[in-house]
Each structure stands twice: as C-alpha cells, then as structure tokens.
Design an enzyme around this catalytic site. Structure first.
Site, PDB file in Angstrom:
ATOM      1  N   THR A  77       0.249  48.313  14.438  1.00 14.10           N
ATOM      2  CA  THR A  77       0.604  47.264  13.484  1.00 14.10           C
ATOM      3  C   THR A  77       0.969  45.963  14.182  1.00 14.10           C
ATOM      4  O   THR A  77       1.417  45.969  15.337  1.00 14.10           O
ATOM      5  CB  THR A  77       1.805  47.743  12.632  1.00 14.10           C
ATOM      6  N   ASP A  78       0.841  44.854  13.455  1.00 14.74           N
ATOM      7  CA  ASP A  78       1.289  43.571  13.991  1.00 14.74           C
ATOM      8  C   ASP A  78       2.807  43.470  14.036  1.00 14.74           C
ATOM      9  O   ASP A  78       3.359  42.583  14.702  1.00 14.74           O
ATOM     10  CB  ASP A  78       0.706  42.410  13.182  1.00 14.74           C
ATOM     11  N   GLU A  79       3.512  44.367  13.359  1.00 11.56           N
ATOM     12  CA  GLU A  79       4.978  44.282  13.309  1.00 11.56           C
ATOM     13  C   GLU A  79       5.632  44.536  14.668  1.00 11.56           C
ATOM     14  O   GLU A  79       6.798  44.190  14.869  1.00 11.56           O
ATOM     15  CB  GLU A  79       5.536  45.223  12.251  1.00 11.56           C
TER      16      GLU A  79
ATOM     17  N   TYR B 209      11.066  51.068  12.018  1.00  7.46           N
ATOM     18  CA  TYR B 209       9.637  51.353  11.929  1.00  7.46           C
ATOM     19  C   TYR B 209       8.861  50.677  13.048  1.00  7.46           C
ATOM     20  O   TYR B 209       8.120  51.319  13.801  1.00  7.46           O
ATOM     21  CB  TYR B 209       9.084  50.906  10.578  1.00  7.46           C
TER      22      TYR B 209
END
Length: 356
Positions: A132-134, A158
């Site tokens: 993910t980009d997170e 997360y």
C-alpha cells in the site's frame, strides 16, 4: 499454476477472476475467510476447475508447505492482509500477526520450495507482494507524490504492519536471492468492495437512508485506483517486472473524501433517485480518526516508463461502473452485511459521534 493468498477478499477476488479470464492459468486460492473474505465474490468460478479454493491461514506453515508440494506453483501473488485502518486502531495485534508473521511464514515456505526447484523453474519463479501507499506516511498539500524511493513513515498500526512486511520481502531478496516483486498501490475501489471502506459504505448507507459519515472536514486526499486497473498492473509486473524491484501503482486521481461522497450522491441521484431528496442531505461529519493521514498520492511513472502500464479508467468512468455494480448486485450487498459487520459499523461510528 499460481498460488494466490487472500483471493476471496476485495482486490484478491477481483484479481482471481480477472487472471483466469485473461490467462486461463489455474489458481490455488488460499484464504482464511475472515469478515472481509467472501466466497460469493468468486461465485462465477464455483464450477471452474481452474480455481482451487483452500480455506486456511497463511500463518499455518504446514498447510502452506503442503500447497507448494501438491500444486508446484510458478508464482505466488500475496494479497492476504488485514487492511482497515480503523480496525487496526481498535485491535492492532491481528494486524501484526497476519501482515508480519503471515508474510514471514509465506516467505519461508516459498524460499524452501524455491530452493528445491531445478534451475529453469527456479529462474522463472516469482513472489509478488501486494502492499500500500500508506507505508510512506502522509504528504503535505504541495509535496510531490510518493515515488518508490520515498522513506517509509507509517502512521497507523495497519500501515506499520504493511511496512514491516515490505521490509521482510526486500530482505528475503537481498539475503536469500528469492525473486520477489513488490507493488505499492493507492486506494482501490470497484466491485466486491466490503462496505466498511469509504465508497461502498457511502453507497450502501445512502440507499438505506442512513447517515453518510465524513471524518473531520472531509478534505483528506487520496489517489483513487479502479480495482480492475490494479489487477492489470499486477499481471504486468508479474510478467515483466524485475526481481527485487518495487513498483508504485496509482490511478492519477487525487481527490478529497468529501468530493468523492458528493460524486457518489450525484450518481445515485441520477441512477436511483430518492423521493425524499438528494442523498447529500445524509452527509454527517464525525470526529476524525486518530493519526489520520492528510494526503496520499502515487507517482506511477516508473511502472509506465519501464513496463508500459497506465490505468484504463478515469475516476469518472470507474466510479460510475462502481455505483452501477452496487445497484445491480444488491443480493451480494445484503449477504455480506453480516451481524459482525453491522456491529463494527455501529461501534466505530457511534464512538466518534459521542466524542463530538
């Protein structure tokens, strides 16, 4: 034959369907069927011999080893993950177990299998990790989009657990030579999305006449990627990507959450008007989530430059297809809304409303 983990979830389920339709190659699909795993997503493949479903946990090393031994996959596509930020705030332990320990278990099983292959099969094997980009943290309003060289600065349990899994995958390439690929994607949307995430939650709540909860001021910006485009990007990277490399996958669609909700309401006003008035009347502002990242944006030029991939959908075409899919698939929506889902939504948003 490829092995897919988490192939009954939102992105994984779309990928399995698209993979078999596009390539005809069989899939062994390992999924734990937690709350977001849904075999109804794979109903079209129920009688298809090319889809072998296995109910199990990626943390179960004996099971994973047995799947490698029995099916001899040429590649692993690893989707399986706990992925909802709010759930990670309420219960981070399961995120560490699945996203970190599960990825470790899968890497070790893949490494043992890969070491036993002959030279040709060993050279062709791939372990594709979906992230993910997170993991990159949050951008300021004028910062350039995330590139593959950005520092990791995760801000939620997360994203921290996904960052840890990315680091494990990188280490298994550099230490053991396991031919890995990593893709970091922006926010996905589209068919079969579990209705806890923004877009499906807004559609489902609007149709039910329920409040449309907006965190804070609704100006959090995300880059939106239609899930079918993501699937095509994964196929491209798996086929032509360079082992050890990371590729960012984005939709080139930066939009604030409030604009997304207004767009969904406008489409519903057009496609299924409510006699009570426009769905925007249901918008409700709730207390923002702790540590809510303000902006994500993906620079996907490396993927375009090196592998020739670009998304096929604009946000306007993708969101219209998405809203129409939910209108056309109300049975799927009703069935996915289990008691556990309703309890979660009530707990998460009721707490925020009380905090205002």
């Amino acid at each position: 034959m490829i092995l897919v983990t988490g192939g009954a979830g939102f992105i994984g389920g779309n990928f399995v369907q698209d993979w078999i339709a596009a390539t005809g190659e069989p899939v062994v699909n390992l999924d734990k069927l937690t709350y977001a795993g849904n075999l109804e997503t794979l109903a079209l493949l129920a009688d298809d011999a090319r889809h072998i479903f296995v109910h199990g946990d990626i943390c179960d090393r004996a099971l994973v080893d047995s799947l490698f031994a029995a099916h001899k996959p040429r590649a692993v596509v690893h989707f399986a993950a706990e992925s909802h930020v709010d759930r990670s705030i309420h219960g981070p332990g399961e995120f560490v177990r699945t996203n970190v320990e599960g990825t470790f278990t899968l890497l070790e099983a893949a490494r043992a299998y890969w070491n036993g292959l002959d030279a040709e099969a060993k050279a062709g094997f791939r372990f594709h990790h979906i992230s993910t980009d997170e993991v990159y943290g949050s951008l300021g309003p004028h910062d350039p989009p995330f590139s593959e060289t950005n520092n990791y600065e995760p801000n939620s349990p997360y994203s921290a657990s996904k960052a840890a899994s990315d680091h494990l995958v990188r280490a298994w390439f550099h230490t053991y030579g396991l031919p890995v690929l990593t893709t970091n994607c922006s926010n996905n949307y589209g068919p079969y999305h579990f209705p806890e995430k923004l877009i499906p939650l807004m559609i489902v709540n609007a149709l039910a006449g329920k409040p449309l909860p907006i965190y804070g001021d609704g100006q959090q910006i995300r880059d939106w990627l239609y899930v079918k485009d993501h699937c095509s990007a994964i196929r491209t990277v798996l086929t032509r990507g360079t082992p050890g490399e990371t590729y960012n996958v984005g939709g080139w669609n930066e939009k604030p959450n409030l604009e997304i909700v207004h767009t969904v309401c406008a489409l519903l006003d057009e496609l299924k008007p409510d006699p009570a008035g426009s769905y925007v009347r249901l918008i409700t502002y709730v207390t923002d989530r702790p540590g809510h990242d303000r902006r994500y944006a993906i620079d996907a030029r490396k993927l375009e430059r090196e592998l020739g991939w670009r998304p096929a959908e604009t946000f306007e075409t993708g969101i219209r297809k998405t809203v129409q899919w939910y209108l056309d698939n109300q049975t799927w929506v009703r069935n996915v809304q289990s008691g556990a889902y309703r309890d979660w939504v009530a707990k998460n948003y009721a707490e925020r409303e009380r905090a205002q």
